[in-house]
Write a protein that holds these residues in place. Structure first.
Motif, PDB file in Angstrom:
ATOM      1  N   GLN B 258       0.839  -1.199   0.000  1.00 42.18           N
ATOM      2  CA  GLN B 258       0.000   0.000   0.000  1.00 42.18           C
ATOM      3  C   GLN B 258       0.876   1.252   0.000  1.00 42.18           C
ATOM      4  O   GLN B 258       0.541   2.255  -0.603  1.00 42.18           O
ATOM      5  CB  GLN B 258      -0.904   0.021   1.251  1.00 42.18           C
ATOM      6  N   LEU B 259       1.991   1.177   0.712  1.00 44.78           N
ATOM      7  CA  LEU B 259       2.905   2.325   0.826  1.00 44.78           C
ATOM      8  C   LEU B 259       4.347   1.852   0.679  1.00 44.78           C
ATOM      9  O   LEU B 259       4.768   0.893   1.328  1.00 44.78           O
ATOM     10  CB  LEU B 259       2.718   3.000   2.192  1.00 44.78           C
ATOM     11  N   ILE B 261       8.254   3.444   0.801  1.00 43.57           N
ATOM     12  CA  ILE B 261       9.078   4.623   1.110  1.00 43.57           C
ATOM     13  C   ILE B 261      10.522   4.323   0.718  1.00 43.57           C
ATOM     14  O   ILE B 261      11.170   3.470   1.324  1.00 43.57           O
ATOM     15  CB  ILE B 261       9.000   4.992   2.608  1.00 43.57           C
ATOM     16  N   THR B 280       0.977   3.717  -3.061  1.00 41.94           N
ATOM     17  CA  THR B 280       1.469   5.071  -2.775  1.00 41.94           C
ATOM     18  C   THR B 280       2.993   4.998  -2.663  1.00 41.94           C
ATOM     19  O   THR B 280       3.518   4.108  -1.988  1.00 41.94           O
ATOM     20  CB  THR B 280       0.869   5.603  -1.459  1.00 41.94           C
ATOM     21  N   VAL B 282       6.595   7.070  -1.862  1.00 40.29           N
ATOM     22  CA  VAL B 282       7.199   8.226  -1.214  1.00 40.29           C
ATOM     23  C   VAL B 282       8.710   8.063  -1.316  1.00 40.29           C
ATOM     24  O   VAL B 282       9.213   6.944  -1.229  1.00 40.29           O
ATOM     25  CB  VAL B 282       6.755   8.289   0.273  1.00 40.29           C
ATOM     26  N   VAL B 307      16.068  13.844   7.491  1.00 39.31           N
ATOM     27  CA  VAL B 307      14.625  13.710   7.263  1.00 39.31           C
ATOM     28  C   VAL B 307      14.056  12.456   7.924  1.00 39.31           C
ATOM     29  O   VAL B 307      13.014  12.514   8.599  1.00 39.31           O
ATOM     30  CB  VAL B 307      14.317  13.689   5.742  1.00 39.31           C
ATOM     31  N   GLN B 310      13.703  12.372  11.795  1.00 39.66           N
ATOM     32  CA  GLN B 310      12.642  13.321  12.172  1.00 39.66           C
ATOM     33  C   GLN B 310      11.261  12.715  11.881  1.00 39.66           C
ATOM     34  O   GLN B 310      10.342  12.819  12.687  1.00 39.66           O
ATOM     35  CB  GLN B 310      12.813  14.629  11.381  1.00 39.66           C
ATOM     36  N   LEU B 311      11.165  12.051  10.724  1.00 38.10           N
ATOM     37  CA  LEU B 311       9.912  11.388  10.346  1.00 38.10           C
ATOM     38  C   LEU B 311       9.560  10.299  11.373  1.00 38.10           C
ATOM     39  O   LEU B 311       8.416  10.201  11.835  1.00 38.10           O
ATOM     40  CB  LEU B 311      10.058  10.782   8.945  1.00 38.10           C
ATOM     41  N   GLU B 314       8.342  11.792  14.587  1.00 33.86           N
ATOM     42  CA  GLU B 314       7.015  12.379  14.406  1.00 33.86           C
ATOM     43  C   GLU B 314       5.937  11.286  14.364  1.00 33.86           C
ATOM     44  O   GLU B 314       4.851  11.449  14.927  1.00 33.86           O
ATOM     45  CB  GLU B 314       7.009  13.221  13.119  1.00 33.86           C
ATOM     46  N   ILE B 315       6.269  10.165  13.701  1.00 30.80           N
ATOM     47  CA  ILE B 315       5.303   9.050  13.633  1.00 30.80           C
ATOM     48  C   ILE B 315       5.054   8.503  15.040  1.00 30.80           C
ATOM     49  O   ILE B 315       3.916   8.287  15.453  1.00 30.80           O
ATOM     50  CB  ILE B 315       5.822   7.930  12.695  1.00 30.80           C
ATOM     51  N   ARG B 318       2.928  10.916  16.958  1.00 33.32           N
ATOM     52  CA  ARG B 318       1.533  10.904  16.522  1.00 33.32           C
ATOM     53  C   ARG B 318       0.817   9.633  16.983  1.00 33.32           C
ATOM     54  O   ARG B 318      -0.380   9.654  17.263  1.00 33.32           O
ATOM     55  CB  ARG B 318       1.449  11.006  15.001  1.00 33.32           C
ATOM     56  N   LYS B 319       1.580   8.530  17.009  1.00 32.79           N
ATOM     57  CA  LYS B 319       0.959   7.277  17.454  1.00 32.79           C
ATOM     58  C   LYS B 319       0.842   7.242  18.977  1.00 32.79           C
ATOM     59  O   LYS B 319       0.166   6.369  19.516  1.00 32.79           O
ATOM     60  CB  LYS B 319       1.789   6.077  16.971  1.00 32.79           C
TER      61      LYS B 319
END
Lengths: 261, 320
Positions: B258-259, B261, B280, B282, B307, B310-311, B314-315, B318-319
């Motif tokens: 599905q994704l 990266i 998707t 990325v 990057v 940091q990602l 952030e994940i 958020r989780k």
């Protein structure tokens, strides 16, 4: 007694070129230059190493394809194979994997063999089923997808690295081996090898030489039918951002918006 | 209704996800009959029934583990003779494709490999495949015999659909070739705890830009924050930074998550061949001209070592 090795190779359109389908939904071979399938170079390399380790061995390289496919044979001969067989017939246009395995099997029987070596898949069709089909047709053990292979005392042994496990395999000759790109870097032909290749015999065969009925091959003899081919629509331009210190956070926001987080 | 044979891919009875996807597709064509070979049928049968198997044919024998591929072909051939199916579906693993190929030849049937979709058609099932590094999409059908079709993981949703799942033993007679290739030893791969690359819904990959085996932890951390599998480009594998079993591309694995990266991967055609069907895409790459950016839904031009961590943070934030 001489170990007779047959290496089956394929002449394929260069993957870095702009590959297309022709109007009859077969591969357009005129659109892009062809070459010896990279994955088959590994097969030639392993055959050469097996031959080097044997007291006495002879390597025949075999291909099925149009006139240009001789280029693939010449490459293998310049790497060090001893002789070549080229099967060419207009009726072969559009042959599927089942038909290809029939032609290869008949040609391998014609050549005489103790060991058949192939690559893991072609780089154009990429199905990866011809080695298994050949073993089935020839009625010999398949020792496939090997990252290491050795032949001694009438036996072939090898290592197959699967997703779940790594397996040590063993079979008696005659047998069919396919090798992966992990089996070892293929050698470059030397100048001497290139010169020597020009003098090596290339036998040309057609379907009648192999006792194959035209109806069994080609588009008409294929057991599968391509109904439709469409070019993948170009992707709509994606969002591209330059990282100014917040690139990771911006990407996280995108992934959250797409519900991946 | 017509029966469709589905070869069960399992580990000692734990049914793998691609088989459940096959059951979803099989129901579009007929009544799924699952073929479970080897140990663990008692554990597998209820799961197969919950996903639509009207019948589960089972056979267990040491040959399935001790010899390569052919014993399973013998068994599937026996199953085909027992139920006269309108199609046979097998997961597109390396072994699955080999089993399917030999079976097709024995049945006098055409074979389609690496299907990404399957629908019923007037003249039998119609399969979608991608060709030439996913630059083209083709639809094909088998024009002779019982269609034998291998399907790539992630090609269909897993949909529960309760069915009888009647368990019946399958009588298998092994042919002379069944014991041709002996499995002398088997060393299970050490589990990383991450999903299997070809089956994962999310794949996080690293390439030349990762610049060293020791730096792959940056990629792994991101993967773990998303519950993703880790992939690697050929450049990273050839440099010895990551195992070959994780290689995505023409000479490695083909993935369709599905994704996807891609980190520090330029996007050469050989890599694209293995990931271009991802839903998707990325990418993070410091070279704004990298061809991977032609494919992306979202791209970040920047240093992956800035990057990606940091990602990941952030994940995690958020989780919660």
């Amino acid at each position: 007694m001489s170990l007779r090795i047959v290496v089956a190779v394929k002449y394929v359109p260069d993957a870095t070129g702009d590959r297309h389908f022709a109007d009859d939904l077969t591969t357009d071979r005129d659109a892009v230059d062809g070459l010896l399938s990279e994955l088959d170079e590994y097969a030639v390399e392993q055959a050469l190493q097996i031959a080097d380790a044997a007291d006495d061995a002879e390597i025949t390289v075999l291909t099925v394809g149009p006139e240009d496919a001789k280029d693939a044979l010449r490459k293998a001969l310049s790497m060090g194979a001893d002789k070549a067989i080229h099967v060419e017939d207009d009726a072969l246009h559009g042959t599927d994997v089942i038909g290809t395995s029939l032609v290869l099997a008949k040609a391998i029987e014609h050549a005489g063999y103790d060991l058949v070596v192939t690559g893991m898949a072609s780089t154009d069709g990429t199905a990866g089923v011809v080695p298994a089909l050949l073993a089935e047709r020839l009625g010999i053990p398949q020792v496939t997808l090997l990252s290491e292979v050795a032949v001694a005392d009438g036996k072939v042994t090898g290592r197959r690295d699967g997703d779940a496990a790594s397996e040590q395999l063993e079979a008696s000759l005659p047998a069919l081996v396919s090798v992966t790109d992990q089996s070892g870097e293929a050698r470059y032909p030397s100048f001497k090898g290139i010169m020597a290749a020009k003098k090596k015999p290339v036998e040309s065969l057609d379907l009648s030489d192999l006792g194959i009925d035209e109806a069994e091959v080609g588009l008409g003899g294929a057991w599968t039918a391509v109904q439709d081919v469409t070019a993948r629509p170009p992707r709509t331009a994606g969002t591209i951002v330059k990282d100014e210190g917040e690139g990771g956070k911006q990407l996280a926001a995108y992934l959250a918006e797409q519900k991946f987080i | 209704m017509a029966e469709v044979l589905v070869l069960v891919d399992h580990v000692d009875g734990a049914v793998r996800k691609p088989t459940l996807e096959l059951l979803t597709l099989a129901r579009r064509i007929g009544d799924p009959v699952a073929v479970h070979l080897g140990p663990g049928a008692e554990a597998a049968a209820p799961v197969l029934a919950e996903h639509g198997a009207v019948k589960v044919l089972t056979a267990d024998a040491p040959e399935f583990a001790d010899y390569l591929v052919v014993p399973k072909v013998d068994a599937l051939q026996a199953a085909a003779a027992a139920v006269s199916p309108v199609a046979v579906l097998v997961a597109s693993s390396a072994e699955g494709k080999e089993v399917a190929a030999r079976l097709a030849l024995r049945l006098g049937s055409g074979i389609i490999t690496d299907a990404t979709d399957l629908v019923a058609g007037d003249e039998g099932p119609v399969a979608t495949q991608s060709a030439f590094a996913a630059a083209f999409t083709t639809t094909s059908r088998v024009s002779r015999g019982v269609p034998v079709i291998t399907v790539k993981p992630n090609s269909a949703p897993v949909e529960p659909a309760a069915a009888a799942g009647t368990v019946e033993p399958l009588a298998v007679t092994f042919g002379e070739l069944a014991t041709g290739t002996k499995v002398v030893s088997r060393t299970p791969r050490q589990s990383t705890g991450r999903p299997e690359l070809t089956e994962a819904a999310i794949v996080v990959s690293g390439g030349r830009g990762v610049n060293g085996a020791e730096n792959f932890s940056v990629i792994e951390d991101l993967a773990d924050s998303l519950g993703a599998a880790v992939g690697a480009s050929r450049a990273a594998v050839d440099a010895g930074w990551y195992p070959h079993t994780n290689q995505v591309g023409q000479t490695g694995k083909s993935v369709s998550p599905q994704l996807y990266i891609a980190n520090g991967i330029s996007g050469a055609i050989q890599h694209r061949a293995g990931m271009q069907t991802s839903k998707t895409i990325v990418a993070v790459n410091k070279d704004a001209e990298a061809p991977i950016f032609d494919l992306v839904d979202y791209g970040v031009v920047g240093d992956l070592f800035q990057v990606v961590p940091q990602l990941t943070e952030e994940i995690k934030a958020r989780k919660g």
